[in-house]
Design an enzyme around this catalytic site. Structure first.
Site, PDB file in Angstrom:
ATOM      1  N   VAL A 191       4.390 -35.360  58.403  1.00 49.01           N
ATOM      2  CA  VAL A 191       3.542 -36.549  58.516  1.00 49.01           C
ATOM      3  C   VAL A 191       4.245 -37.776  57.929  1.00 49.01           C
ATOM      4  CG1 VAL A 191       1.365 -37.592  57.764  1.00 49.01           C
ATOM      5  CG2 VAL A 191       1.425 -35.207  58.498  1.00 49.01           C
ATOM      6  N   ARG A 201      -9.274 -28.181  56.677  1.00 47.35           N
ATOM      7  CA  ARG A 201      -8.637 -29.143  55.768  1.00 47.35           C
ATOM      8  C   ARG A 201      -9.142 -28.949  54.344  1.00 47.35           C
ATOM      9  NH1 ARG A 201      -9.994 -31.963  60.551  1.00 47.35           N
ATOM     10  NH2 ARG A 201      -8.190 -32.823  61.623  1.00 47.35           N
ATOM     11  N   ASP A 203      -9.029 -39.793  64.140  1.00 50.51           N
ATOM     12  CA  ASP A 203     -10.086 -39.216  64.989  1.00 50.51           C
ATOM     13  C   ASP A 203     -10.663 -40.283  65.917  1.00 50.51           C
ATOM     14  OD1 ASP A 203     -10.814 -36.668  62.871  1.00 50.51           O
ATOM     15  OD2 ASP A 203     -10.035 -38.531  62.061  1.00 50.51           O
ATOM     16  N   ARG A 257      -8.343 -40.797  68.695  1.00 51.10           N
ATOM     17  CA  ARG A 257      -8.505 -39.689  69.660  1.00 51.10           C
ATOM     18  C   ARG A 257      -9.753 -39.911  70.511  1.00 51.10           C
ATOM     19  NH1 ARG A 257      -7.074 -35.184  65.034  1.00 51.10           N
ATOM     20  NH2 ARG A 257      -4.846 -35.029  65.500  1.00 51.10           N
ATOM     21  N   HIS A 290     -13.128 -36.825  57.615  1.00 47.76           N
ATOM     22  CA  HIS A 290     -12.047 -36.504  58.551  1.00 47.76           C
ATOM     23  C   HIS A 290     -11.982 -34.977  58.549  1.00 47.76           C
ATOM     24  CE1 HIS A 290      -8.162 -36.106  60.453  1.00 47.76           C
ATOM     25  NE2 HIS A 290      -7.607 -35.613  59.359  1.00 47.76           N
ATOM     26  N   THR A 329       0.333 -31.421  62.852  1.00 44.77           N
ATOM     27  CA  THR A 329       0.109 -32.670  63.596  1.00 44.77           C
ATOM     28  C   THR A 329       0.863 -33.763  62.852  1.00 44.77           C
ATOM     29  OG1 THR A 329      -1.810 -33.469  62.368  1.00 44.77           O
ATOM     30  CG2 THR A 329      -2.259 -31.906  64.127  1.00 44.77           C
TER      31      THR A 329
HETATM   32  P1  NAD Z   1       4.809 -30.911  55.051  1.00 43.83           P
HETATM   33  O1  NAD Z   1       4.750 -29.601  54.336  1.00 43.83           O
HETATM   34  O2  NAD Z   1       5.644 -31.012  56.282  1.00 43.83           O
HETATM   35  O3  NAD Z   1       5.302 -32.060  54.073  1.00 43.83           O
HETATM   36  C1  NAD Z   1       4.833 -32.210  52.781  1.00 43.83           C
HETATM   37  C2  NAD Z   1       5.937 -32.869  51.991  1.00 43.83           C
HETATM   38  O4  NAD Z   1       5.419 -33.176  50.695  1.00 43.83           O
HETATM   39  C3  NAD Z   1       7.160 -31.969  51.784  1.00 43.83           C
HETATM   40  O5  NAD Z   1       8.331 -32.667  52.182  1.00 43.83           O
HETATM   41  C4  NAD Z   1       7.141 -31.675  50.282  1.00 43.83           C
HETATM   42  O6  NAD Z   1       8.448 -31.499  49.731  1.00 43.83           O
HETATM   43  C5  NAD Z   1       6.470 -32.930  49.759  1.00 43.83           C
HETATM   44  N1  NAD Z   1       5.900 -32.780  48.420  1.00 43.83           N
HETATM   45  C6  NAD Z   1       5.202 -31.749  47.897  1.00 43.83           C
HETATM   46  N2  NAD Z   1       4.845 -32.014  46.626  1.00 43.83           N
HETATM   47  C7  NAD Z   1       5.319 -33.256  46.331  1.00 43.83           C
HETATM   48  C8  NAD Z   1       5.275 -34.093  45.198  1.00 43.83           C
HETATM   49  N3  NAD Z   1       4.662 -33.697  44.068  1.00 43.83           N
HETATM   50  N4  NAD Z   1       5.888 -35.292  45.249  1.00 43.83           N
HETATM   51  C9  NAD Z   1       6.516 -35.702  46.381  1.00 43.83           C
HETATM   52  N5  NAD Z   1       6.605 -34.947  47.499  1.00 43.83           N
HETATM   53  C10 NAD Z   1       6.006 -33.745  47.478  1.00 43.83           C
HETATM   54  O7  NAD Z   1       3.287 -31.294  55.378  1.00 43.83           O
HETATM   55  P2  NAD Z   1       2.805 -32.351  56.466  1.00 43.83           P
HETATM   56  O8  NAD Z   1       2.609 -31.652  57.763  1.00 43.83           O
HETATM   57  O9  NAD Z   1       3.694 -33.535  56.407  1.00 43.83           O
HETATM   58  O10 NAD Z   1       1.368 -32.707  55.905  1.00 43.83           O
HETATM   59  C11 NAD Z   1       1.227 -33.474  54.727  1.00 43.83           C
HETATM   60  C12 NAD Z   1      -0.235 -33.712  54.415  1.00 43.83           C
HETATM   61  O11 NAD Z   1      -0.801 -34.578  55.411  1.00 43.83           O
HETATM   62  C13 NAD Z   1      -1.076 -32.443  54.456  1.00 43.83           C
HETATM   63  O12 NAD Z   1      -2.021 -32.456  53.408  1.00 43.83           O
HETATM   64  C14 NAD Z   1      -1.769 -32.504  55.802  1.00 43.83           C
HETATM   65  O13 NAD Z   1      -2.942 -31.755  55.859  1.00 43.83           O
HETATM   66  C15 NAD Z   1      -2.008 -33.997  55.897  1.00 43.83           C
HETATM   67  N6  NAD Z   1      -2.324 -34.533  57.219  1.00 43.83           N
HETATM   68  C16 NAD Z   1      -3.252 -35.513  57.258  1.00 43.83           C
HETATM   69  C17 NAD Z   1      -3.630 -36.066  58.464  1.00 43.83           C
HETATM   70  C18 NAD Z   1      -4.700 -37.128  58.473  1.00 43.83           C
HETATM   71  O14 NAD Z   1      -5.155 -37.582  59.533  1.00 43.83           O
HETATM   72  N7  NAD Z   1      -5.159 -37.564  57.315  1.00 43.83           N
HETATM   73  C19 NAD Z   1      -3.017 -35.630  59.655  1.00 43.83           C
HETATM   74  C20 NAD Z   1      -2.067 -34.636  59.576  1.00 43.83           C
HETATM   75  C21 NAD Z   1      -1.731 -34.081  58.342  1.00 43.83           C
END
Ligand code: NAD
Length: 336
Positions: free
Chosen positions: A32, A106, A166, A169, A193, A247
């Protein structure tokens, strides 16, 4: 004094000039975070982009990879840095933490991401106290509330991306259904969300026409078809995760749009996660409602949409669900 024009022949000091460039940081450059960074890079949302991740090598690799497009996209510095470099950032986007696995909701991520956030917020309060924080990590409404509790900055400077995704979408699917540009569809998904979110059909308009009250492009409001469409919106993440494992692309565009609304003082009305202070009968919880977003973060969020009774009930239900979960989480965090 700070805004006084420099005298003829003099020029701004490098430090003053530097502090006027737009600086954005992304904390957590996984799927993300990097999609958000890439969208901002292509749209020239800022001049300086900082990437922070516990996995420093990953952040360095992503920064280099992005930097190398400048020959074609134009100048923008991208650096992998530590928190101490974030002092001039106007906006910090938090996308760190664990993501949903196949079939996982979530809400199941709450405990794990709440722990990660405590150290991130402490660092941001120390090194970037003036930045507006955009929270994206899930469960985003609960995480937004927790950041507001953990951080010293005012709640209006901490915004969750909420149902911006959302709602995009929703507008996309409505645009397809009615055969028009989704940008000409005005409508919101409200509340969490997540699974309890609410499609506010009663306020959807296309070309100024309420779709529930008018035929639009020859189509009347078909309740059954619209229920299916709303379910498709709520289930979208599950379907995408089933297909590609995560996503990231559309949320990346949402991040860039929200950051631009702040940096350009656009005063856009966006459905984002904000602290409820009595709107729709809800208090002490973060949920998505339309809010005016500009240079100061959340500027106005008191205007209430005239919702249909079933929509209002569903929104209250979504808020109460969030508040119960928050209570549990705050207790747990206090005891740790
Ligand atoms: P991911 O596992 O690909 O990436 C997470 C990153 O965070 C990794 O690179 C990890 O090293 C890093 N990380 C972990 N702890 C950390 C810290 N203390 N300091 C700095 N970096 C740290 O996950 P993702 O697919 O990128 O998803 C990230 C978040 O976004 C998730 O919680 C996911 O559910 C959320 N998300 C939100 C939406 C939305 O609409 N709000 C949409 C998609 C995903």
């Amino acid at each position: 004094m700070a805004n006084e024009a420099p005298k003829k022949g003099a020029c701004l000091s490098f430090d003053t000039f530097q502090s006027r460039t737009r600086k954005v940081a992304v904390i957590g450059v996984g799927n993300v975070g990097i999609a958000g960074a890439y969208a901002m890079y292509l749209r020239h949302t800022c001049q300086n982009l900082f990437l922070v991740d516990v996995d420093k090598k990953r952040a360095e690799g992503e920064a280099l990879d992005l930097q190398h497009g400048q020959g074609l996209t134009g100048r923008m510095t991208v650096e992998a840095v530590g928190y101490e470099k974030l002092s001039d950032c106007q906006v910090v986007v938090i996308t760190a933490g664990v993501a949903q696995q196949k079939g996982e909701t979530r809400l199941a991520l709450l405990d794990r991401n709440a722990k990660i956030f405590r150290s991130i917020v402490t660092q941001l309060d120390e090194h970037a106290p003036n930045a507006i924080i955009v929270v994206t990590s899930n469960p985003v409404d609960l995480m937004t509330y927790l950041v507001q509790e953990m951080s010293k900055r005012p709640a209006n400077r901490i915004i969750g991306t909420g149902t911006l995704l959302d709602s995009s979408r929703f507008r996309t699917l409505l645009g397809v259904h009615y055969g028009c540009n989704p940008q000409s569809v005005h409508g919101y998904i409200l509340g969490e969300h997540g699974d309890s979110e609410v499609a506010a059909f009663s306020s959807v308009t296309i070309g100024g026409l309420k779709i529930m009250e008018n035929k639009v492009f020859g189509k009347g409001f078909e309740k059954e078809a619209m229920d299916v469409l709303a379910k498709e919106v709520t289930q979208a993440a599950y379907k995408i995760i089933e297909g590609k494992g995560y996503t990231n692309l559309a949320i990346g565009v949402c991040i860039a749009s929200l950051v631009e609304a702040i940096l350009n003082d656009k005063r856009s009305i966006l459905p984002v996660s904000v602290r409820m202070t009595g709107q729709y009968g809800l208090n002490d919880v973060c949920l998505s409602v339309p809010a005016r977003i500009g240079l100061n973060g959340v500027e106005v969020d008191e205007e209430e949409l005239p919702l249909a009774k079933d929509e209002l009930d569903a929104l209250k239900n979504s808020g109460n669900l969030m508040r119960d979960l928050l209570k549990e989480c705050v207790e747990k965090l206090k005891s740790q």
